[in-house]
Design a protein around this motif. Structure first.
Motif, PDB file in Angstrom:
ATOM      1  N   LEU A   6       0.856  -1.179   0.000  1.00 34.42           N
ATOM      2  CA  LEU A   6       0.000   0.000   0.000  1.00 34.42           C
ATOM      3  C   LEU A   6       0.894   1.231   0.000  1.00 34.42           C
ATOM      4  O   LEU A   6       1.869   1.292   0.761  1.00 34.42           O
ATOM      5  N   VAL A  21       2.195   5.311   0.042  1.00 37.49           N
ATOM      6  CA  VAL A  21       2.051   6.689   0.478  1.00 37.49           C
ATOM      7  C   VAL A  21       2.091   7.535  -0.792  1.00 37.49           C
ATOM      8  O   VAL A  21       3.104   7.569  -1.494  1.00 37.49           O
ATOM      9  N   GLY A  29      -6.654   1.480   0.519  1.00 37.29           N
ATOM     10  CA  GLY A  29      -6.165   1.818   1.850  1.00 37.29           C
ATOM     11  C   GLY A  29      -4.884   2.616   1.820  1.00 37.29           C
ATOM     12  O   GLY A  29      -4.244   2.817   2.863  1.00 37.29           O
ATOM     13  N   ALA A  30      -4.474   3.083   0.661  1.00 36.60           N
ATOM     14  CA  ALA A  30      -3.255   3.886   0.534  1.00 36.60           C
ATOM     15  C   ALA A  30      -3.360   5.151   1.381  1.00 36.60           C
ATOM     16  O   ALA A  30      -4.456   5.651   1.655  1.00 36.60           O
ATOM     17  N   ALA A  31      -2.212   5.666   1.799  1.00 34.70           N
ATOM     18  CA  ALA A  31      -2.162   6.939   2.521  1.00 34.70           C
ATOM     19  C   ALA A  31      -2.120   8.066   1.499  1.00 34.70           C
ATOM     20  O   ALA A  31      -1.149   8.202   0.747  1.00 34.70           O
ATOM     21  N   GLU A  67      -2.350  10.742   8.184  1.00 38.80           N
ATOM     22  CA  GLU A  67      -2.697   9.743   7.168  1.00 38.80           C
ATOM     23  C   GLU A  67      -1.654   8.637   7.099  1.00 38.80           C
ATOM     24  O   GLU A  67      -1.996   7.452   6.974  1.00 38.80           O
ATOM     25  N   ARG A  96      -2.103   6.403  10.025  1.00 39.79           N
ATOM     26  CA  ARG A  96      -3.231   5.486   9.805  1.00 39.79           C
ATOM     27  C   ARG A  96      -2.793   4.272   9.008  1.00 39.79           C
ATOM     28  O   ARG A  96      -3.159   3.125   9.317  1.00 39.79           O
ATOM     29  N   LEU A  97      -1.995   4.502   7.966  1.00 39.39           N
ATOM     30  CA  LEU A  97      -1.490   3.392   7.163  1.00 39.39           C
ATOM     31  C   LEU A  97      -0.594   2.486   8.001  1.00 39.39           C
ATOM     32  O   LEU A  97      -0.656   1.255   7.886  1.00 39.39           O
ATOM     33  N   ALA A 100       3.814  -1.356   3.500  1.00 40.27           N
ATOM     34  CA  ALA A 100       3.681   0.014   3.011  1.00 40.27           C
ATOM     35  C   ALA A 100       4.858   0.308   2.098  1.00 40.27           C
ATOM     36  O   ALA A 100       5.965  -0.218   2.288  1.00 40.27           O
ATOM     37  N   LEU A 142       5.221   5.888  10.152  1.00 40.12           N
ATOM     38  CA  LEU A 142       4.855   4.488   9.934  1.00 40.12           C
ATOM     39  C   LEU A 142       5.341   3.613  11.081  1.00 40.12           C
ATOM     40  O   LEU A 142       4.590   2.781  11.608  1.00 40.12           O
TER      41      LEU A 142
END
Length: 248
Positions: A101, A103, A123-125, A138, A141-142, A153, A178
């Motif tokens: 996913l 950023v 669900g990407a940031a 954001e 959240r990821l 990520a 992260l």
């Protein structure tokens, strides 16, 4: 002659690319809304397989090299160098096992068939680079999401593209956000080569017969290290591989 070939093969590829965007946008919408998130994930994998190996239409060589054994029982944070928008399909396809996913800047979440839809639903940031607080929230959240699901990520610590092997310094802010939420994540450098030369002036013309490669390096254990130190270690590991190619 080579320049003329660049224009001809680029035209063929870009027609193919446009058709893939449209087809897989519809494919993703149906997969997500009818069959759910797992089906959507498969549709994204198929999409990026087609984008990656579609580069054969330009005569490109495509190579993936994994220099390590990655765990599948903990989250991962991939930290590649960033040469081009063409970095991303290879990352998604070759690392698909780890559910990567991204950023990504929030502007990409609208207006691009297939790509924008995936960013919104995966669900990407999605970060606003003009709003530091929103970006950190954001990304955090990821981090929480990959921690809870043992996903991965992908963050480009350079923050922007650098077409040459001379990377910009890796920033530690996103990595720190992260790791704060995914403290047991393994940080994994990835070396990307050739994509900057592949499209030096944007999408047209592409440079035919380019050699494109993605190399996964051994991970960096974050325990006991500051984010700045981890970022420097990741950059040094990538630079060493880029320098190997320069010496050949």
């Amino acid at each position: 002659m080579k320049k003329a070939l660049d224009y001809i093969l680029s035209s063929i590829y870009l027609l193919y690319f446009g058709l893939m965007l449209l087809f897989f946008h519809v494919y993703q919408v149906v997969a997500y809304n009818v069959f759910g998130k797992k089906a959507h994930k498969r549709s994204v994998d198929h999409f990026n397989f087609m984008l990656t190996y579609g580069w054969y239409l330009t005569g490109a060589g495509i190579h993936f090299n994994n220099r390590t054994q990655l765990p599948d029982n903990r989250p991962l944070i991939f930290t590649p160098n960033h040469q081009s928008t063409f970095d991303i399909p290879g990352l998604i396809w070759f690392l698909r096992k780890y559910h990567p996913l991204f950023v990504s800047k929030i502007e990409l979440a609208r207006g691009i068939p297939g790509i924008s839809y995936n960013l919104r639903k995966s669900g990407a940031a999605l970060i606003d680079r003009k709003d530091g607080k929103q970006a950190i929230v954001e990304i955090a959240r990821l981090g929480k999401f990959i921690q809870e699901n043992n996903f991965s990520a992908v963050i480009f610590p350079e923050g922007t593209r650098t077409a040459s092997a001379a990377m910009k310094p890796f920033a530690a802010g996103g990595l720190a956000a992260l790791l704060k939420k995914a403290p047991n994540a393994l940080v994994v450098p990835v070396v990307i080569r050739g994509t900057g030369r592949f499209n030096p002036k944007g999408l047209f013309p592409l440079t035919s017969f380019s050699r494109l490669s993605w190399t996964v390096l051994p991970g960096i254990e974050p325990a006991g290290k500051k984010p700045e130190e981890i970022a420097q270690m990741a950059q040094a590991a990538i630079q060493a591989v880029l320098d190997e190619e320069f010496r050949k």
